[in-house]
Scaffold this motif. Sequence first.
Motif, short mmCIF file in Angstrom:
data_model
loop_
_atom_site.label_atom_id
_atom_site.label_comp_id
_atom_site.label_asym_id
_atom_site.label_seq_id
_atom_site.Cartn_x
_atom_site.Cartn_y
_atom_site.Cartn_z
N GLN A 306 0.81 -1.22 0.00
CA GLN A 306 0.00 0.00 0.00
C GLN A 306 0.85 1.27 0.00
OE1 GLN A 306 -3.28 -0.10 2.92
NE2 GLN A 306 -2.71 2.01 3.39
N GLU A 307 1.89 1.30 0.84
CA GLU A 307 2.63 2.56 1.00
C GLU A 307 3.81 2.68 0.04
OE1 GLU A 307 1.52 5.06 2.89
OE2 GLU A 307 -0.19 3.70 3.17
N LEU A 308 4.38 1.55 -0.36
CA LEU A 308 5.58 1.62 -1.21
C LEU A 308 5.33 1.08 -2.61
CD1 LEU A 308 8.11 0.39 1.48
CD2 LEU A 308 7.93 2.72 0.59
N TYR A 331 12.85 1.06 -4.43
CA TYR A 331 12.34 1.72 -5.63
C TYR A 331 11.09 2.54 -5.31
CZ TYR A 331 10.61 2.43 -10.33
OH TYR A 331 10.16 3.00 -11.48
N GLY A 332 10.20 1.94 -4.51
CA GLY A 332 8.98 2.65 -4.10
C GLY A 332 9.31 3.92 -3.33
N ALA A 333 10.28 3.81 -2.43
CA ALA A 333 10.67 4.99 -1.64
C ALA A 333 11.26 6.07 -2.54
CB ALA A 333 11.68 4.58 -0.56
N LEU A 334 12.04 5.63 -3.53
CA LEU A 334 12.65 6.56 -4.47
C LEU A 334 11.59 7.32 -5.26
CD1 LEU A 334 15.72 7.05 -5.51
CD2 LEU A 334 14.93 5.87 -7.55
N GLU A 335 10.65 6.55 -5.80
CA GLU A 335 9.60 7.13 -6.63
C GLU A 335 8.76 8.14 -5.86
OE1 GLU A 335 8.19 5.99 -10.10
OE2 GLU A 335 10.38 6.24 -9.98
N ARG A 336 8.33 7.71 -4.65
CA ARG A 336 7.41 8.56 -3.88
C ARG A 336 8.08 9.81 -3.34
NH1 ARG A 336 5.29 4.21 -4.61
NH2 ARG A 336 3.09 3.71 -4.31
N SER A 337 9.37 9.70 -3.06
CA SER A 337 10.04 10.83 -2.40
C SER A 337 10.74 11.75 -3.38
CB SER A 337 11.08 10.28 -1.42
OG SER A 337 12.10 9.60 -2.14
N ALA A 339 13.70 11.19 -4.21
CA ALA A 339 15.09 11.23 -3.73
C ALA A 339 16.06 10.77 -4.82
CB ALA A 339 15.24 10.36 -2.49
N ASP A 340 17.34 10.94 -4.54
CA ASP A 340 18.37 10.50 -5.49
C ASP A 340 18.88 9.11 -5.17
OD1 ASP A 340 18.80 13.12 -7.02
OD2 ASP A 340 18.95 13.71 -4.92
N VAL A 341 18.83 8.74 -3.90
CA VAL A 341 19.21 7.39 -3.48
C VAL A 341 18.21 6.94 -2.42
CG1 VAL A 341 20.99 5.91 -2.45
CG2 VAL A 341 21.67 7.90 -3.81
N ALA A 342 17.71 5.71 -2.58
CA ALA A 342 16.79 5.20 -1.57
C ALA A 342 17.22 3.80 -1.15
CB ALA A 342 15.35 5.17 -2.11
N VAL A 343 16.92 3.48 0.12
CA VAL A 343 17.30 2.20 0.69
C VAL A 343 16.04 1.45 1.11
CG1 VAL A 343 18.71 1.07 2.44
CG2 VAL A 343 19.22 3.41 1.77
N ALA A 368 18.21 1.83 -4.48
CA ALA A 368 17.66 2.29 -5.76
C ALA A 368 18.12 3.71 -6.03
CB ALA A 368 16.13 2.23 -5.73
N TRP A 369 18.42 3.95 -7.28
CA TRP A 369 18.72 5.31 -7.72
C TRP A 369 18.14 5.45 -9.11
CZ3 TRP A 369 22.05 1.36 -6.95
CH2 TRP A 369 22.87 0.95 -8.02
#
Lengths: 411, 411
Positions: A306-308, A331-337, A339-343, A368-369
């Motif tokens: 749901q969230e990511l 990847y979900g965190a990257l897309e939603r935020s 950001a340039d790098v997500a973990v 993810a980047w």
Amino acid sequence: MRVEVVNTGNELLSGRVLNHHLAFLGRELFALGLRIARQVTVPDGEGLSEVLREAWIRCELLVVTGGLGPTSDDVTRRAAAEAIGVELEFRPELEAEVCRTYESQGLRGTEWAARAQAWVLRGAKLLPNPFGTAWGMIVEKEGKSIVLLPGPPRELQPMWRDHVVPWLKEKLGVRSLFEHRFRTFGLGESRIEDRIGSLLRKFRSVEIGYYEHLGEVELRVVSSDFREWEEAIEVIRERLGDWIFSEDGESLEEVVIHAARSLGKKLAVAESCTGGLLAHRLTNVPGSSLVFTFGWVTYGAVAKVQELGVPQEVLERWGEVSGPTAEAMAYGALERSGADVAVGITGVAGPGASPGGPPAGTAWIGLAWPGQKRSFACFHEVGDRPSFKFLLTQEALDLVRRKLLGLPDKG
Amino acid sequence: MRVEVVNTGNELLSGRVLNHHLAFLGRELFALGLRIARQVTVPDGEGLSEVLREAWIRCELLVVTGGLGPTSDDVTRRAAAEAIGVELEFRPELEAEVCRTYESQGLRGTEWAARAQAWVLRGAKLLPNPFGTAWGMIVEKEGKSIVLLPGPPRELQPMWRDHVVPWLKEKLGVRSLFEHRFRTFGLGESRIEDRIGSLLRKFRSVEIGYYEHLGEVELRVVSSDFREWEEAIEVIRERLGDWIFSEDGESLEEVVIHAARSLGKKLAVAESCTGGLLAHRLTNVPGSSLVFTFGWVTYGAVAKVQELGVPQEVLERWGEVSGPTAEAMAYGALERSGADVAVGITGVAGPGASPGGPPAGTAWIGLAWPGQKRSFACFHEVGDRPSFKFLLTQEALDLVRRKLLGLPDKG
């Protein structure tokens, strides 16, 4: 020079507080090339004079902490005077100064307290205390020295660094004692020693202090010979390379936040088994809000989907604890935020594990980047949950550090 | 009974590790009505025998930690034998047992190591060590006792609790020493003393140990008189009421997770200035995944709007650090997660603050549950960021505890 330390305080003996003074002094003295030969803890007021007298006979430098304040059980001054055989003297000008300090710090001090503070050992060098009213003192007598320090760490530590260290360096003739600090991640102490031990043996003046913390080994390089010290540092730098994450004392999260800031990169994190610890560590760094604004704790499959936006089929095919899931979280965190790098981190903290799933201690970290993602498998023997979580955040931070700085991943 | 403690280990004197043994033993001995009169730390191997001999003269119970393993600097056995004047004896059957232990624990032990472990003090009561190969020992001689314990905490602590405590209780005739532990949030030590001090004075046999941690005061009630002990506990319970959050040692996060589990309630959290610490603390509790699966770290306005649906006009009208924003964060977390209780935290951790905004140290905690929301203002002097964050999570956990258990909010 034989050094002994005496700590006073009921709170140390009843288990109310840990003896941080001893650890602090141990490290500081090491940096001056000294070792503590013996340390004694005594209750407030009881038997202190006897302990100090015995220690004074054995050693050349005696460091005493606590018991300098104005309250009734603060008897260190008197005990020290007895032990080393000097008088206490009343210095009226100090009484006036304590009163001024009370005023300027907005403290309610009694006349009686100010009077008590004005008694000092005859001939003592007084050490100013910007964080309290109790002076520290150094008395030198017959080739020996006693140093009296106040009990609260926020008073003791600056006083030590600003006044005792310069005095001690001069005394030791080590104005030129050099210290350098490396913090490393990824190699245990014994593997580090394997890499550098034999190469450093030729530097006779160089001492290496190893401090093994959870998920980190710290090295302190101390020498009085500038040349050897520099060469030893060069050897260590070359042999340990990018296992070294800082040389200025910065923690891994500080290195990551500062690197991201200076590169203008933004970070995001999606945590399952670390449950918020990675975000917590990043946000411990002042200024982190400029580079880290989005974090998720998705401690279950529904939250991940749901969230990511982790695809249901990834979860079904690979399971919640898997490389593809960790990558999808990142990847979900990257897309939603944006950001340039997500973990993304997912693992089994235990104590139990799901039937048919990976054993407790297994984890995956996804990175993810823009346009790419990767994942890394980890396994740690599960001791307690907080340690397991900390080790994983340490690994994740190191992966981000490597990504930001363009360093190769370590196996 | 005069008790002294001797800790051996270079790592304690060089500042590599804190002396957790002393704190552990201090607390454990307090629970038996004993105090440590003096504690000494000595390096591995050097001067230990002399220190033990001196301590043995002064005290009736001497507890020694470290230096029982088979490596070359583990000389505690020999030093203790010399100090108290008993022989070391070689027990072949122990050698065989160490070999079996090596095998069963999958350790590579050398013959030499096994031989070293088979030397024990003549007449010693041997204390089994399920987590290592070094036996603990108790030797009684001329009305005095010496207790030798291994250095690793995971070996020392169970050995102490399982073997030394029962022996000591029998020795002291305190089979009936009673201990009770309260953990409280919301009152400082001095306010607690104001509330209970004078009422407890009549219980002559009762001792109260206060342990002040960050955001918590712990009380230990110890007595050898069952009646007085029970009455004192009743007085404390009545006077401190729901400031007490646990009586069985549980942390605040454990109380919250266990309460939620037993009530079948789910929790969610949305964190700004605590940056994931609340989620981290909740997920430190085994079994937390059953009640806590959704957490957000929204460390900026965009994240609050996008991930939690905090209305833009709330942010504009009230600001990011405000009651309405904290409530909207909690509400957003509640809606998205389907939880029964959700928390939102927003504040200024500092060191700096936004121009025109609230000062560093200000925070709001919002609470939402189906159909309702509320918010609470907090202010804490900002020391370091981690402490500020911890205090806020402590407040948030206490609010959730009160909500779950139907207790009134505290002002």
